[in-house]
Design a protein around this motif. Structure first.
Motif, PDB file in Angstrom:
ATOM      1  N   PHE A   1       0.826  -1.208   0.000  1.00 50.88           N
ATOM      2  CA  PHE A   1       0.000   0.000   0.000  1.00 50.88           C
ATOM      3  C   PHE A   1       0.864   1.263   0.000  1.00 50.88           C
ATOM      4  O   PHE A   1       0.475   2.292  -0.555  1.00 50.88           O
ATOM      5  CB  PHE A   1      -0.915   0.017   1.225  1.00 50.88           C
ATOM      6  CG  PHE A   1      -1.886  -1.129   1.266  1.00 50.88           C
ATOM      7  CD1 PHE A   1      -2.392  -1.681   0.103  1.00 50.88           C
ATOM      8  CD2 PHE A   1      -2.295  -1.659   2.470  1.00 50.88           C
ATOM      9  CE1 PHE A   1      -3.294  -2.743   0.130  1.00 50.88           C
ATOM     10  CE2 PHE A   1      -3.203  -2.715   2.524  1.00 50.88           C
ATOM     11  CZ  PHE A   1      -3.697  -3.259   1.350  1.00 50.88           C
ATOM     12  N   SER A   2       2.048   1.187   0.635  1.00 49.98           N
ATOM     13  CA  SER A   2       2.918   2.357   0.735  1.00 49.98           C
ATOM     14  C   SER A   2       3.463   2.789  -0.616  1.00 49.98           C
ATOM     15  O   SER A   2       3.751   3.969  -0.832  1.00 49.98           O
ATOM     16  CB  SER A   2       4.083   2.064   1.685  1.00 49.98           C
ATOM     17  OG  SER A   2       3.623   1.734   2.976  1.00 49.98           O
ATOM     18  N   LEU A   3       3.616   1.858  -1.534  1.00 49.13           N
ATOM     19  CA  LEU A   3       4.139   2.182  -2.859  1.00 49.13           C
ATOM     20  C   LEU A   3       3.055   2.699  -3.802  1.00 49.13           C
ATOM     21  O   LEU A   3       3.353   3.143  -4.910  1.00 49.13           O
ATOM     22  CB  LEU A   3       4.791   0.946  -3.481  1.00 49.13           C
ATOM     23  CG  LEU A   3       6.022   0.385  -2.756  1.00 49.13           C
ATOM     24  CD1 LEU A   3       6.515  -0.871  -3.448  1.00 49.13           C
ATOM     25  CD2 LEU A   3       7.124   1.416  -2.676  1.00 49.13           C
ATOM     26  N   THR A   4       1.800   2.674  -3.365  1.00 51.45           N
ATOM     27  CA  THR A   4       0.696   3.025  -4.251  1.00 51.45           C
ATOM     28  C   THR A   4       0.766   4.467  -4.727  1.00 51.45           C
ATOM     29  O   THR A   4       0.648   4.745  -5.931  1.00 51.45           O
ATOM     30  CB  THR A   4      -0.652   2.785  -3.542  1.00 51.45           C
ATOM     31  OG1 THR A   4      -0.746   1.404  -3.177  1.00 51.45           O
ATOM     32  CG2 THR A   4      -1.810   3.138  -4.465  1.00 51.45           C
TER      33      THR A   4
ATOM     34  N   PHE B   1      -9.645   6.687  -7.184  1.00 55.95           N
ATOM     35  CA  PHE B   1      -9.889   7.846  -8.045  1.00 55.95           C
ATOM     36  C   PHE B   1      -9.391   9.135  -7.399  1.00 55.95           C
ATOM     37  O   PHE B   1      -8.687   9.934  -8.031  1.00 55.95           O
ATOM     38  CB  PHE B   1     -11.374   7.982  -8.379  1.00 55.95           C
ATOM     39  CG  PHE B   1     -11.691   9.240  -9.136  1.00 55.95           C
ATOM     40  CD1 PHE B   1     -11.318   9.372 -10.467  1.00 55.95           C
ATOM     41  CD2 PHE B   1     -12.324  10.310  -8.511  1.00 55.95           C
ATOM     42  CE1 PHE B   1     -11.581  10.547 -11.171  1.00 55.95           C
ATOM     43  CE2 PHE B   1     -12.582  11.480  -9.203  1.00 55.95           C
ATOM     44  CZ  PHE B   1     -12.216  11.596 -10.535  1.00 55.95           C
ATOM     45  N   PHE B   2      -9.760   9.379  -6.141  1.00 54.88           N
ATOM     46  CA  PHE B   2      -9.349  10.613  -5.468  1.00 54.88           C
ATOM     47  C   PHE B   2      -7.829  10.723  -5.377  1.00 54.88           C
ATOM     48  O   PHE B   2      -7.253  11.791  -5.590  1.00 54.88           O
ATOM     49  CB  PHE B   2      -9.968  10.695  -4.073  1.00 54.88           C
ATOM     50  CG  PHE B   2     -11.428  11.037  -4.066  1.00 54.88           C
ATOM     51  CD1 PHE B   2     -11.906  12.129  -4.769  1.00 54.88           C
ATOM     52  CD2 PHE B   2     -12.332  10.271  -3.347  1.00 54.88           C
ATOM     53  CE1 PHE B   2     -13.248  12.453  -4.765  1.00 54.88           C
ATOM     54  CE2 PHE B   2     -13.680  10.584  -3.337  1.00 54.88           C
ATOM     55  CZ  PHE B   2     -14.146  11.676  -4.051  1.00 54.88           C
ATOM     56  N   SER B   3      -7.167   9.611  -5.020  1.00 53.35           N
ATOM     57  CA  SER B   3      -5.708   9.651  -4.880  1.00 53.35           C
ATOM     58  C   SER B   3      -5.030   9.847  -6.236  1.00 53.35           C
ATOM     59  O   SER B   3      -4.034  10.576  -6.345  1.00 53.35           O
ATOM     60  CB  SER B   3      -5.201   8.382  -4.201  1.00 53.35           C
ATOM     61  OG  SER B   3      -5.537   7.229  -4.946  1.00 53.35           O
TER      62      SER B   3
ATOM     63  N   ALA C   1       4.027  13.037  -4.448  1.00 51.24           N
ATOM     64  CA  ALA C   1       3.619  11.859  -3.679  1.00 51.24           C
ATOM     65  C   ALA C   1       3.950  12.025  -2.203  1.00 51.24           C
ATOM     66  O   ALA C   1       3.231  11.509  -1.339  1.00 51.24           O
ATOM     67  CB  ALA C   1       4.305  10.614  -4.241  1.00 51.24           C
ATOM     68  N   THR C   2       5.041  12.745  -1.896  1.00 45.70           N
ATOM     69  CA  THR C   2       5.391  13.006  -0.499  1.00 45.70           C
ATOM     70  C   THR C   2       4.301  13.810   0.190  1.00 45.70           C
ATOM     71  O   THR C   2       3.940  13.544   1.345  1.00 45.70           O
ATOM     72  CB  THR C   2       6.729  13.772  -0.426  1.00 45.70           C
ATOM     73  OG1 THR C   2       7.740  12.995  -1.066  1.00 45.70           O
ATOM     74  CG2 THR C   2       7.114  14.048   1.008  1.00 45.70           C
TER      75      THR C   2
ATOM     76  N   ILE D   1      -1.131  -5.648  -7.346  1.00 40.16           N
ATOM     77  CA  ILE D   1      -0.634  -5.643  -5.970  1.00 40.16           C
ATOM     78  C   ILE D   1      -1.472  -4.723  -5.079  1.00 40.16           C
ATOM     79  O   ILE D   1      -2.067  -5.172  -4.087  1.00 40.16           O
ATOM     80  CB  ILE D   1       0.850  -5.211  -5.928  1.00 40.16           C
ATOM     81  CG1 ILE D   1       1.681  -6.088  -6.868  1.00 40.16           C
ATOM     82  CG2 ILE D   1       1.374  -5.280  -4.500  1.00 40.16           C
ATOM     83  CD1 ILE D   1       1.689  -7.544  -6.514  1.00 40.16           C
ATOM     84  N   SER D   2      -1.526  -3.435  -5.425  1.00 39.82           N
ATOM     85  CA  SER D   2      -2.235  -2.474  -4.567  1.00 39.82           C
ATOM     86  C   SER D   2      -3.726  -2.758  -4.477  1.00 39.82           C
ATOM     87  O   SER D   2      -4.331  -2.602  -3.409  1.00 39.82           O
ATOM     88  CB  SER D   2      -2.016  -1.050  -5.094  1.00 39.82           C
ATOM     89  OG  SER D   2      -0.655  -0.713  -5.101  1.00 39.82           O
TER      90      SER D   2
END
Length: 313
Positions: free
Chosen positions: A40-43, A104-106, A115-116, A242-243
């Motif tokens: 999830f962190s790499l998403t 969608f929002f992200s 992304a940070t 994956i995500s």
């Protein structure tokens, strides 16, 4: 003169020592939980790379089309019976949150901010999930929960304004929408996973979303993918397989075998992993403000989440 009845002493059971098998199971639960959080962190960083070519609609909702095909294959191979009507109503809510809303929002936000920046705001997710669980279970939050919420929200607001050159951006609101969407999906899905299993929850959620997405999205998605380079193809494959799918398998399995109270603590690593991934994959600057804001939010979230559920309303 009244006589007092003798008070019976309660003999508490002795605490059983933890066996080596239990320790092994707990360690495996933490390992699976970490794999889920890592995926999830790499998403956000990967989505940031994908939306350089794909539209937010294709990147955000198109991934569900690929994941839904995989989900259908898994459900067919397992010969899983169709959910009950009560389960189906909740699965549609999960689908709206984690299959449609958050992606969608992200994705829309990642087209506009680093992304940070998104990782710091998404750090609110564990606390928002606890709040959603309180709402859907009818339990009353304590004062400590609200104090932690205010601290986290003020920190996020200050960071968003400072990094947005003195004003909130529409992308910040989109990221908050992503947090709320995921929180509802996690809360309802977590409740369903107790009886259905986490892999069934995400699989059926994808299946129920598929008919609403396949017609409007297939054409634009294929058009965008024709212009994509191989890094974008790999990135889209990652967020789709994956995500959107396998990450939930590891996450829910870790919660099941290692215990929710212990394994869920690993989620506090997510904003830091996302910030590091954005630095490595996208060469985004590793600013002191982002790291400090993430630290404050994670500490507030950790305190608030422990105090979030106390008694029934």
């Amino acid at each position: 003169m009244s006589t007092q009845l003798p008070i019976e002493k309660q003999v508490l059971p002795k605490e059983q020592p933890i066996t080596s098998d239990q320790l092994h199971t707990e360690k495996m639960g933490l390992l699976y939980g970490f794999i889920g959080v890592l995926s999830f962190s790499l998403t956000l960083p990967v989505t940031k790379m994908v939306v350089t070519v794909l539209s937010p609609l294709s990147a955000g909702l198109g991934r569900a089309l690929v994941a839904a095909v995989l989900a259908a294959l898994v459900l067919l191979l397992k010969r899983v019976p169709f959910p009950t009507w009560q389960e189906t109503k909740k699965l549609f809510l999960v689908s709206a949150g984690v299959v449609a809303g958050f992606p969608f929002f992200s994705s829309w936000a990642m087209e506009r901010v680093p992304a940070t920046h998104g990782a710091v705001i998404i750090a609110l997710l564990p606390l928002a999930t606890a709040g959603a669980a309180i709402f859907f279970s009818g339990e009353r939050p304590t004062r400590k929960y609200w104090i932690s919420s205010v601290i986290a929200c003020v920190t996020i607001l200050a960071y968003a304004i400072s990094s947005g050159f003195g004003a909130l951006q529409w992308a910040d609101l989109a990221l908050l929408g992503a947090v709320i969407s995921a929180a509802i999906g996690y809360a309802v899905g977590g409740e369903l996973s107790k009886t259905m299993g986490g892999w069934q929850v995400i699989s059926w959620s994808l299946i129920f979303a598929f008919p609403f997405l396949v017609v409007p999205l297939t054409g634009p998605l294929l058009t965008d993918l024709k212009q994509a380079t191989w890094p974008v193809w790999l990135g889209f494959g990652y967020i789709s397989v994956i995500s959107m799918f396998l990450g939930f398998f590891a996450w829910y399995h870790g919660l099941a075998i290692g215990g929710v109270s212990k394994v869920s603590q690993i989620q506090y690593l997510q904003p830091f992993l996302s910030i590091i991934a954005a630095w490595l994959l996208l060469s985004e600057p590793l600013t002191l403000g982002a790291v400090l804001s993430a630290v404050i939010v994670v500490l507030a979230v950790a305190k608030g989440r422990k105090a979030s559920v106390q008694q029934k309303a």
